[in-house]
Design a protein around this motif. Structure first.
Motif, short mmCIF file in Angstrom:
data_model
loop_
_atom_site.label_atom_id
_atom_site.label_comp_id
_atom_site.label_asym_id
_atom_site.label_seq_id
_atom_site.Cartn_x
_atom_site.Cartn_y
_atom_site.Cartn_z
N ARG A 1 1.16 -1.07 0.01
CA ARG A 1 0.08 0.05 -0.16
C ARG A 1 0.41 1.36 -0.25
O ARG A 1 0.06 2.23 -0.78
CB ARG A 1 -0.97 0.38 1.12
CG ARG A 1 -2.11 -1.02 1.03
CD ARG A 1 -3.22 -0.79 2.40
NE ARG A 1 -4.21 -1.74 1.81
CZ ARG A 1 -5.16 -2.62 3.38
NH1 ARG A 1 -3.78 -2.49 4.42
NH2 ARG A 1 -5.46 -3.33 2.76
N LYS A 2 1.98 1.33 1.00
CA LYS A 2 2.68 2.64 1.38
C LYS A 2 3.17 3.22 -0.53
O LYS A 2 3.20 4.46 -0.92
CB LYS A 2 3.97 2.17 1.50
CG LYS A 2 5.21 3.24 1.89
CD LYS A 2 6.32 2.74 3.21
CE LYS A 2 7.10 4.33 3.37
NZ LYS A 2 7.75 3.69 3.92
N GLU A 3 4.31 2.29 -1.50
CA GLU A 3 4.00 2.15 -2.47
C GLU A 3 3.78 2.24 -3.29
O GLU A 3 3.72 2.84 -4.14
CB GLU A 3 5.38 0.81 -2.73
CG GLU A 3 6.41 -0.07 -2.10
CD GLU A 3 7.13 1.02 -2.36
OE1 GLU A 3 8.00 1.68 -3.48
OE2 GLU A 3 8.41 1.46 -1.40
N ILE A 4 2.68 2.15 -3.98
CA ILE A 4 1.24 2.28 -4.43
C ILE A 4 1.09 4.15 -3.72
O ILE A 4 0.92 4.81 -5.24
CB ILE A 4 -0.62 1.45 -4.23
CG1 ILE A 4 0.17 0.43 -4.43
CG2 ILE A 4 -1.33 2.19 -4.44
CD1 ILE A 4 -1.16 -1.04 -4.49
N LEU A 5 1.18 3.48 -3.01
CA LEU A 5 0.73 6.01 -2.41
C LEU A 5 1.95 6.50 -2.79
O LEU A 5 1.32 7.45 -3.16
CB LEU A 5 -0.02 5.81 -1.25
CG LEU A 5 -0.97 5.45 0.21
CD1 LEU A 5 -0.93 5.07 0.76
CD2 LEU A 5 -2.09 6.07 -0.90
N LEU A 6 3.06 6.45 -2.51
CA LEU A 6 4.12 6.16 -3.09
C LEU A 6 4.36 6.90 -4.61
O LEU A 6 4.37 7.83 -5.42
CB LEU A 6 5.51 6.42 -2.89
CG LEU A 6 5.84 5.86 -1.47
CD1 LEU A 6 7.39 5.10 -0.78
CD2 LEU A 6 5.71 7.57 -0.74
N LEU A 7 3.88 6.05 -5.66
CA LEU A 7 3.83 5.64 -6.86
C LEU A 7 3.17 6.66 -7.70
O LEU A 7 2.86 7.53 -8.42
CB LEU A 7 3.49 4.36 -7.63
CG LEU A 7 5.03 3.20 -7.66
CD1 LEU A 7 3.96 1.89 -8.06
CD2 LEU A 7 5.45 3.75 -8.57
N ARG A 8 1.35 6.64 -6.88
CA ARG A 8 0.77 7.81 -6.83
C ARG A 8 0.82 9.17 -6.49
O ARG A 8 0.20 9.97 -7.43
CB ARG A 8 -1.11 7.59 -6.21
CG ARG A 8 -2.13 7.80 -6.42
CD ARG A 8 -3.16 8.00 -6.36
NE ARG A 8 -3.95 6.32 -5.73
CZ ARG A 8 -4.53 5.81 -5.28
NH1 ARG A 8 -4.78 6.49 -4.01
NH2 ARG A 8 -4.56 4.13 -5.30
N ALA A 9 1.73 9.18 -5.37
CA ALA A 9 2.11 10.84 -5.19
C ALA A 9 3.01 11.27 -6.32
O ALA A 9 2.93 12.94 -6.91
CB ALA A 9 2.79 10.92 -3.48
N ASP A 10 4.00 10.57 -6.76
CA ASP A 10 5.18 10.95 -8.10
C ASP A 10 4.12 11.12 -9.15
O ASP A 10 4.64 11.89 -9.77
CB ASP A 10 6.44 9.34 -7.96
CG ASP A 10 6.58 9.34 -7.35
OD1 ASP A 10 7.45 10.35 -6.34
OD2 ASP A 10 7.59 8.63 -6.83
N VAL A 11 3.52 10.30 -9.80
CA VAL A 11 2.24 10.94 -11.07
C VAL A 11 1.90 11.64 -11.12
O VAL A 11 1.47 12.41 -11.14
CB VAL A 11 1.14 9.20 -10.82
CG1 VAL A 11 0.53 9.94 -11.83
CG2 VAL A 11 1.60 8.23 -11.51
N GLU A 12 1.38 12.11 -9.67
CA GLU A 12 0.28 13.25 -9.57
C GLU A 12 1.04 14.47 -9.41
O GLU A 12 1.39 15.60 -10.07
CB GLU A 12 -0.28 13.25 -8.00
CG GLU A 12 -1.74 12.81 -8.28
CD GLU A 12 -2.87 12.19 -7.16
OE1 GLU A 12 -2.09 13.13 -6.17
OE2 GLU A 12 -3.35 12.01 -6.45
N ARG A 13 2.75 14.56 -8.76
CA ARG A 13 3.35 15.81 -8.64
C ARG A 13 4.18 15.36 -10.26
O ARG A 13 3.91 16.54 -10.72
CB ARG A 13 5.34 15.58 -7.95
CG ARG A 13 4.69 16.08 -6.53
CD ARG A 13 5.86 15.32 -5.96
NE ARG A 13 5.76 14.65 -5.08
CZ ARG A 13 5.78 13.59 -4.53
NH1 ARG A 13 6.78 12.85 -5.52
NH2 ARG A 13 5.40 12.72 -2.84
#
Length: 153
Positions: free
Chosen positions: A29-41
């Motif tokens: 879940r943490k990796e998914i959230l980090l990836l999502r944050a990177d995509v949004e950035r």
């Protein structure tokens, strides 16, 4: 006749939560959230770059909004008035929006000045009309007195 097999027989449900332990699930879940944050950035950077590219010809905006500076493509030596007139010629909606934005403070100042002027002007008009009526009544009284004097002789 063929019967449809039950859905559970066709599709085997896979539940990863049973295969993974709690710390592993949190890590996923943490990796998914980090990836999502990177995509949004990345999307935000791209949108910002697109916005800057689209409004780069609005260089006059830095005059109105402090800290809103753009990179100059090349200074042509034109004055701000020339660039504003070109901007208005290219984008007529911009002049309408600017006039609405700039007119609001002017409306407030104008309203503050017009209110007393209307009040005192209305009072002056009422006094002038009262004076005219009084003068007309007085003139009619003088005319009636003159008619009365002329008819009695």
């Amino acid at each position: 006749m063929s019967q449809n097999p039950p859905e559970s027989a066709v599709r085997r449900k896979r539940t990863f939560s049973k295969d993974l332990s709690a710390p592993q699930l949190r890590a996923v879940r943490k990796e998914i959230l980090l990836l999502r944050a990177d995509v949004e950035r990345a999307e935000l950077r791209q949108a910002t770059a697109d916005l800057r590219r689209n409004v780069s010809n609005f260089s006059w905006l830095k005059v109105l909004v402090p800290g809103f500076a753009f990179r100059q493509r090349g200074s042509s030596g034109k004055g701000i008035n020339a660039s504003l007139s070109e901007l208005v010629a290219q984008h007529p909606l911009v002049s309408s929006i600017a006039s609405m934005v700039l007119a609001k403070p002017l409306r407030g100042a104008l309203k503050a000045g017009v209110k007393p002027a209307l009040k005192w002007g209305g009072l002056g008009l009422a006094l002038w009309e009262a004076y005219r009526i009084w003068r007309q009544i007085k003139q009619n009284k003088v005319d009636q007195d003159d008619d009365g004097v002329a008819s009695s002789s």
